[in-house]
Design an enzyme around this catalytic site. Structure first.
Site, PDB file in Angstrom:
ATOM      1  N   CYS A   2     -20.845  75.810 -28.996  1.00 15.36           N
ATOM      2  CA  CYS A   2     -22.234  76.190 -29.175  1.00 15.36           C
ATOM      3  C   CYS A   2     -22.412  77.702 -29.215  1.00 15.36           C
ATOM      4  CB  CYS A   2     -23.126  75.624 -28.084  1.00 15.36           C
ATOM      5  SG  CYS A   2     -23.050  73.856 -27.867  1.00 15.36           S
ATOM      6  N   LYS A 618      -3.051  73.831 -38.481  1.00 10.69           N
ATOM      7  CA  LYS A 618      -3.730  73.452 -37.245  1.00 10.69           C
ATOM      8  C   LYS A 618      -3.888  71.943 -37.130  1.00 10.69           C
ATOM      9  CE  LYS A 618      -5.785  74.231 -33.370  1.00 10.69           C
ATOM     10  NZ  LYS A 618      -4.942  74.584 -32.224  1.00 10.69           N
TER      11      LYS A 618
END
Length: 623
Positions: A2, A618
């Site tokens: 966030c 990744k």
């Protein structure tokens, strides 16, 4: 996870930007934190106007393009990583309540939101979202209207006293066109100090294009910012001061928190990653509650075998978890490499619980293992760091690790968060099945809650480890030894060196030393040894000390990771890295960290890009 941005400027000044520009650009700067929706609220013409949208900031831009917002000098914005409620338009922030007069954005988790929601519902409040944020916003509105006599700062102070958990709240009100009020507890919030304008952000990335002067807030503090000033108070209303600092890095570096690489930043993120993964999973009586596990309790009680499937670092987290789950639950537990799992015709049935670990939630090998398990009738729990990814959608239930986005290819904080979440699952099953008494579970949870502070102590001593890594950058091979939970830590330490320093490294169970690996030991060979606690209930400590003596006698350079106060290793170690004392099953959360720091230091000394090592991605989305 966030991002939050707030901005207030002066009406009629000569700047060529408005709150919309500052806030949206700040949200873009915070995209690296990870998110699944975005929104903005502004104060203009005596009203609150807002737009919010699931998806990326680009989707919010498109929404604003369709329905433009008026020019404004006051605004707040948010990028959300879903926790309570899915990633939808309705659940996105801001949440606007009190007949459209109050807008709130929020980072964190409100642990007592269910209790507060019931209380407010009884007073006639209706909720349109599934979020804890709407509950916090409604509580703020209730207090503003009934107790604070229209004082937004006082209302925020009183609200902070009622909320439990971790949170940063930003609020604007239609009746106040000259201020933003914010509060924080165990969730970051920084003030950006400008000239005739001020800012708020979850970190300095949100406003670094506009000012390098910042003020850090402490826990349980409220700040009210205007265009010309800011005032800080404690939740009890007493005056407080923040910690001013100057930002020395540029906008690009700010995303890395001032560190030289994302990997280094993510190593430093680990106390928060463990803390956030624990957050919100205890009720007010201290009982472990995993609401996400939407599998019938009778089915969980009937489980007679657990199989953990994962790849790479996640598989080593699973190996650590196996020791704890078997010990606490007394259920046979296996750890399988996901890419091997379905090809050996595993024995699965409706009493088998498969636990799938993946940072990205998109690892194809793990997804294929999960699909095979479900075809055989097994129930699947996903432990994942990415909300909305494929793995949680295909599992029967999911536990999210709230580690935030992990940018560096080599995993660090996700590893510790996966161990933490796996431990929570094991404790929950033990609690549900009656294998552990409530006070035993509570004691273990207390130990887990102590880990973030202890991890930070290890990180605070990183300079010694970095120096060691720099000095050993020319090594041709490094070996790692461990026993019990220290064995998968040894494997993970070796993997980190392989991944980012391109250095030959191997991890071994220390008990295997005489069965072959000791032949590799020669003069000058660096060997890390993870030493178990001398306070353990068995003789593993003395056996590992004997291993150190054996390899030292053959010329090895011994690098020992041992607890504070463990003097038995002093005479046989060339280098000692001390970690805080902890119960045996908690040790991997501490002993892994020096190995990460060491690998990063070696790779950096060699001049390699630690964030993007060669040949690696990744997320491995092919088999």
């Amino acid at each position: 996870m966030c991002g939050i941005v707030g901005y207030i400027g002066q009406a009629g000044d000569s700047r060529d930007y408005f709150a919309l520009d500052v806030v949206v650009e700040g949200l873009r700067r915070l995209e690296y934190r990870g998110y699944d929706s975005a929104g903005i609220a502004i104060h203009a013409n005596g009203e609150i106007s807002y737009r919010k949208k699931a998806g990326k900031v680009a989707a919010l831009d498109a929404e604003i393009a369709k329905a433009p917002l008026p020019d404004s000098i006051l605004g707040i914005g948010h990028t959300r990583w879903a926790t309570h409620g899915g990633p939808t338009d309705v659940n996105a922030h801001p949440h606007v309540v009190s007949n459209g007069k109050l807008a709130v954005v929020h980072n964190g988790i409100i642990e007592n939101f269910a209790e507060l929601r019931s209380e407010l519902s009884a007073k006639g409040y209706n909720f349109v979202s599934d979020t804890d944020t709407e509950v916090a916003a409604s509580l703020l509105a209730e207090i503003y209207n009934t107790q604070a006599n229209g004082d937004l700062t006082l209302a925020m102070q009183l609200t902070g006293q009622r909320l439990e958990g971790a949170f940063t709240l930003l609020a604007i009100h239609a009746d106040h066109d000259d201020r933003i009020v914010a509060a924080r507890r165990n969730s970051p919030l920084v003030i950006g100090v400008g000239e005739g304008e001020n800012f708020l952000g979850s970190d300095v990335s949100g406003f670094i294009d506009y000012t390098r002067k910042a003020v850090e807030l402490a826990n349980d503090q409220v700040v009210t910012i205007t265009a010309d000033d800011y005032a800080i108070t404690n939740f009890d209303g007493s005056e407080a001061v923040g910690k001013p600092f100057d930002v020395e890095w540029d906008a690009a570096a700010a995303e890395k928190g001032g560190f030289g690489s994302f990997m280094e930043k993510e190593i430093h993120d680990q106390p928060a990653a463990v803390r956030d993964t624990l957050m919100g999973r205890l009720d007010e009586d201290g009982k472990l509650v995993l609401d996400e596990l939407r599998i019938d309790e009778a089915i969980l009680r009937s489980v007679d075998k657990i199989v953990i499937v994962a790849c790479g670092t996640a598989a080593y987290a699973g190996q650590v978890a196996r020791y704890a789950i078997e010990h606490w639950c007394r259920i046979p537990t296996e750890v399988e490499l996901a890419h091997e799992f379905r090809y050996r015709d595993p024995i699965l049935n409706e009493k088998t619980l498969v636990v799938a670990l993946s940072q990205s939630g998109e690892t194809m090998d793990t997804l294929m293992a999960v699909r095979h398990a479900r075809e055989q009738g097994a129930k699947v729990v996903a432990i994942c760091n990415t909300v909305g990814s494929t793995l949680p959608r295909e599992a029967d239930a999911s536990l999210y690790t709230y580690a935030g986005p992990e940018i560096a290819v080599a995993s660090t904080k996700a590893f510790l968060a996966q161990i933490t979440a796996s431990y929570l699952l094991g404790l929950y099953l033990a609690q549900l099945r009656g294998n552990k008494f409530a006070d035993e579970v509570s004691s273990i949870l207390d130990s887990l809650r102590e880990m973030p502070e202890k991890i930070q102590q290890v990180i605070d001593a990183e300079e010694q480890i970095k120096k060691l890594g720099q000095d050993m950058a020319d090594a041709k091979s490094v070996l790692f030894l461990g026993r019990h939970v220290g064995f998968p830590v040894a494997l993970e330490g070796a993997l980190k060196l392989k991944e980012i320093a391109y250095l030959h490294a191997e991890g071994f169970a220390a008990g295997e030393l005489k069965h072959g690996p000791i032949a590799l030991v020669e003069e000058g060979q660096p060997i890390f040894v993870i030493v178990p606690s001398p306070r353990g209930r068995d003789s593993l400590h003395s056996k590992v000390v004997s291993n150190i003596q054996e390899i030292r006698a053959r010329g090895a350079v011994t690098i020992v990771i041992a607890e504070e106060g463990d003097e038995a290793v002093n005479d046989y170690a060339n280098f000692i890295i001390r970690i805080p004392q902890a119960p045996t099953l908690m040790q991997p959360l501490l002993s892994t960290v020096p190995l990460q720091i060491f690998a990063c230091a070696v790779a950096t000394a060699k001049g390699y890009n630690v964030d993007q090592p060669r040949n690696l991605a990744k997320s491995v989305t092919v088999e």
